[in-house]
Motif scaffolding. Structure first.
Motif, mmCIF file in Angstrom:
data_model
loop_
_atom_site.group_PDB
_atom_site.id
_atom_site.type_symbol
_atom_site.label_atom_id
_atom_site.label_comp_id
_atom_site.label_asym_id
_atom_site.label_seq_id
_atom_site.Cartn_x
_atom_site.Cartn_y
_atom_site.Cartn_z
ATOM 1 N N GLY A 261 32.962 26.216 38.647
ATOM 2 C CA GLY A 261 32.935 26.497 40.070
ATOM 3 C C GLY A 261 33.832 27.687 40.356
ATOM 4 O O GLY A 261 34.320 28.356 39.432
ATOM 5 N N THR A 262 34.059 27.945 41.614
ATOM 6 C CA THR A 262 34.845 29.109 42.008
ATOM 7 C C THR A 262 36.261 29.059 41.431
ATOM 8 O O THR A 262 36.758 30.070 40.919
ATOM 9 C CB THR A 262 34.899 29.225 43.541
ATOM 10 O OG1 THR A 262 33.556 29.305 44.034
ATOM 11 C CG2 THR A 262 35.662 30.462 43.980
ATOM 12 N N ALA B 106 37.327 27.525 38.730
ATOM 13 C CA ALA B 106 37.261 27.747 37.282
ATOM 14 C C ALA B 106 36.999 29.220 36.988
ATOM 15 O O ALA B 106 37.604 29.793 36.074
ATOM 16 C CB ALA B 106 36.166 26.871 36.670
ATOM 17 N N MET B 107 36.119 29.844 37.758
ATOM 18 C CA MET B 107 35.827 31.259 37.542
ATOM 19 C C MET B 107 37.046 32.113 37.840
ATOM 20 O O MET B 107 37.333 33.074 37.119
ATOM 21 C CB MET B 107 34.637 31.682 38.427
ATOM 22 C CG MET B 107 34.169 33.084 38.165
ATOM 23 S SD MET B 107 33.556 33.271 36.477
ATOM 24 C CE MET B 107 33.268 35.028 36.437
ATOM 25 N N ARG B 108 37.786 31.757 38.870
ATOM 26 C CA ARG B 108 39.015 32.487 39.195
ATOM 27 C C ARG B 108 40.007 32.391 38.029
ATOM 28 O O ARG B 108 40.603 33.399 37.620
ATOM 29 C CB ARG B 108 39.636 31.920 40.473
ATOM 30 C CG ARG B 108 40.838 32.707 40.965
ATOM 31 C CD ARG B 108 41.380 32.171 42.292
ATOM 32 N NE ARG B 108 40.375 32.220 43.336
ATOM 33 C CZ ARG B 108 39.858 31.135 43.942
ATOM 34 N NH1 ARG B 108 40.258 29.928 43.621
ATOM 35 N NH2 ARG B 108 38.946 31.260 44.885
ATOM 36 N N MET B 109 40.158 31.206 37.463
ATOM 37 C CA MET B 109 41.057 31.034 36.315
ATOM 38 C C MET B 109 40.564 31.850 35.121
ATOM 39 O O MET B 109 41.357 32.461 34.409
ATOM 40 C CB MET B 109 41.171 29.559 35.936
ATOM 41 C CG MET B 109 41.991 28.743 36.908
ATOM 42 S SD MET B 109 42.276 27.044 36.332
ATOM 43 C CE MET B 109 40.708 26.291 36.689
ATOM 44 N N HIS B 110 39.247 31.860 34.917
ATOM 45 C CA HIS B 110 38.674 32.607 33.790
ATOM 46 C C HIS B 110 38.916 34.114 33.972
ATOM 47 O O HIS B 110 39.312 34.798 33.026
ATOM 48 C CB HIS B 110 37.172 32.317 33.677
ATOM 49 C CG HIS B 110 36.547 32.887 32.466
ATOM 50 N ND1 HIS B 110 36.431 32.189 31.291
ATOM 51 C CD2 HIS B 110 36.013 34.100 32.231
ATOM 52 C CE1 HIS B 110 35.846 32.950 30.389
ATOM 53 N NE2 HIS B 110 35.576 34.114 30.942
ATOM 54 N N LEU B 111 38.699 34.624 35.165
ATOM 55 C CA LEU B 111 38.959 36.043 35.415
ATOM 56 C C LEU B 111 40.427 36.390 35.226
ATOM 57 O O LEU B 111 40.756 37.449 34.682
ATOM 58 C CB LEU B 111 38.500 36.428 36.826
ATOM 59 C CG LEU B 111 37.000 36.469 37.054
ATOM 60 C CD1 LEU B 111 36.698 36.731 38.525
ATOM 61 C CD2 LEU B 111 36.325 37.485 36.160
ATOM 62 N N ASP B 112 41.310 35.504 35.643
ATOM 63 C CA ASP B 112 42.745 35.736 35.436
ATOM 64 C C ASP B 112 43.075 35.769 33.950
ATOM 65 O O ASP B 112 43.892 36.588 33.497
ATOM 66 C CB ASP B 112 43.575 34.670 36.141
ATOM 67 C CG ASP B 112 43.550 34.801 37.661
ATOM 68 O OD1 ASP B 112 43.148 35.876 38.170
ATOM 69 O OD2 ASP B 112 43.921 33.818 38.340
ATOM 70 N N ALA C 84 25.044 33.100 39.126
ATOM 71 C CA ALA C 84 25.493 31.754 39.489
ATOM 72 C C ALA C 84 26.366 31.841 40.730
ATOM 73 O O ALA C 84 27.084 32.824 40.936
ATOM 74 C CB ALA C 84 26.277 31.140 38.333
ATOM 75 N N GLY C 85 26.300 30.818 41.558
ATOM 76 C CA GLY C 85 27.038 30.828 42.812
ATOM 77 C C GLY C 85 28.523 31.086 42.658
ATOM 78 O O GLY C 85 29.139 31.756 43.481
ATOM 79 N N TRP C 86 29.111 30.566 41.603
ATOM 80 C CA TRP C 86 30.557 30.754 41.397
ATOM 81 C C TRP C 86 30.878 32.157 40.892
ATOM 82 O O TRP C 86 32.023 32.552 40.882
ATOM 83 C CB TRP C 86 31.133 29.694 40.463
ATOM 84 C CG TRP C 86 30.414 29.572 39.149
ATOM 85 C CD1 TRP C 86 30.611 30.322 38.033
ATOM 86 C CD2 TRP C 86 29.375 28.657 38.831
ATOM 87 N NE1 TRP C 86 29.764 29.930 37.035
ATOM 88 C CE2 TRP C 86 28.984 28.904 37.501
ATOM 89 C CE3 TRP C 86 28.732 27.648 39.536
ATOM 90 C CZ2 TRP C 86 27.987 28.180 36.860
ATOM 91 C CZ3 TRP C 86 27.740 26.932 38.893
ATOM 92 C CH2 TRP C 86 27.378 27.201 37.569
ATOM 93 N N HIS C 87 29.868 32.927 40.476
ATOM 94 C CA HIS C 87 30.083 34.328 40.100
ATOM 95 C C HIS C 87 29.997 35.245 41.318
ATOM 96 O O HIS C 87 30.627 36.299 41.348
ATOM 97 C CB HIS C 87 29.037 34.799 39.094
ATOM 98 C CG HIS C 87 29.094 34.126 37.775
ATOM 99 N ND1 HIS C 87 28.024 34.098 36.919
ATOM 100 C CD2 HIS C 87 30.079 33.448 37.143
ATOM 101 C CE1 HIS C 87 28.332 33.441 35.823
ATOM 102 N NE2 HIS C 87 29.584 33.024 35.932
ATOM 103 N N THR C 88 29.174 34.872 42.287
ATOM 104 C CA THR C 88 28.859 35.776 43.397
ATOM 105 C C THR C 88 29.542 35.415 44.711
ATOM 106 O O THR C 88 29.419 36.163 45.675
ATOM 107 C CB THR C 88 27.336 35.802 43.635
ATOM 108 O OG1 THR C 88 26.885 34.482 43.947
ATOM 109 C CG2 THR C 88 26.596 36.334 42.416
ATOM 110 N N THR C 89 30.252 34.329 44.759
ATOM 111 C CA THR C 89 30.870 33.899 46.011
ATOM 112 C C THR C 89 31.881 34.915 46.536
ATOM 113 O O THR C 89 32.592 35.553 45.755
ATOM 114 C CB THR C 89 31.570 32.526 45.841
ATOM 115 O OG1 THR C 89 32.184 32.176 47.083
ATOM 116 C CG2 THR C 89 32.625 32.555 44.746
ATOM 117 N N GLY C 90 31.922 35.045 47.825
ATOM 118 C CA GLY C 90 32.919 35.909 48.455
ATOM 119 C C GLY C 90 34.321 35.331 48.386
ATOM 120 O O GLY C 90 35.295 36.006 48.709
#
Length: 123
Positions: free
Chosen positions: A11-12, A14-20, A39-45
Motif C-alpha cells: 500500500g502507500t 509500504a511504497m513510501r518505505m520502499h522509496l526511502d 498500481a494504486g500505491w504507485h500513483t497515489t498523490g
C-alpha cells in the motif's frame, strides 16, 4: 546495489518505505529511476517521492514491459516455487535469501531486465 523490503502488506505506506530504502541506497550525487506499473500505491498523490528518485509509469495492462515481472518469475523459478513453508517467518526468510542470491549475480539481473529499447549510452 539493491534495495528491498519484506513486508506483510502493500500500500502507500509500504511504497513510501520502499522509496526511502531505495533513496538511501543511491550513491551520493546519483539518481535512481524506477519503472513502475500503475498500481494504486504507485500513483497515489499521497506518496512522497525522494528527490534522488524519479518514477516512470508504464502503460496500463502491459506486464511484458515491466522488467520486475521477469525478475519475480526468475526468483520463483529458481528459489521459491514447489516448496512448503510451515511459518510466515520461513516465507520471509526464503524471500530474503532469494533476493540476496539474485544480488550476488548482477549479470543475471541485467540479462533478465535489459530491454533493447532501453540501451542509453551502453554497449
Amino acid at each position: 546495489v539493491g534495495a528491498a523490503l519484506a513486508l506483510p502488506y502493500i500500500g502507500t505506506d509500504a511504497m513510501r518505505m520502499h522509496l526511502d530504502e531505495i533513496s538511501a541506497m543511491v550513491a551520493r550525487g546519483s539518481h535512481a529511476v524506477l519503472l513502475l506499473d500503475r498500481a494504486g500505491w504507485h500513483t497515489t498523490g499521497n506518496l512522497t517521492v525522494p528527490k534522488n528518485v524519479t518514477l516512470i509509469f508504464l502503460p496500463s495492462r502491459s506486464p511484458e514491459l515491466n522488467p520486475v515481472e521477469q525478475i519475480w518469475q526468475y526468483l520463483r523459478s529458481n528459489w521459491l516455487s514447489n516448496r512448503v513453508f510451515e511459518t510466515y517467518t520461513e516465507i520471509i526468510d526464503a524471500a530474503c535469501d532469494a533476493w540476496r542470491r539474485l544480488l550476488e549475480n548482477p549479470h543475471v539481473i541485467t540479462s533478465i531486465a535489459m530491454r533493447k529499447w532501453a540501451h542509453i549510452g551502453q554497449a
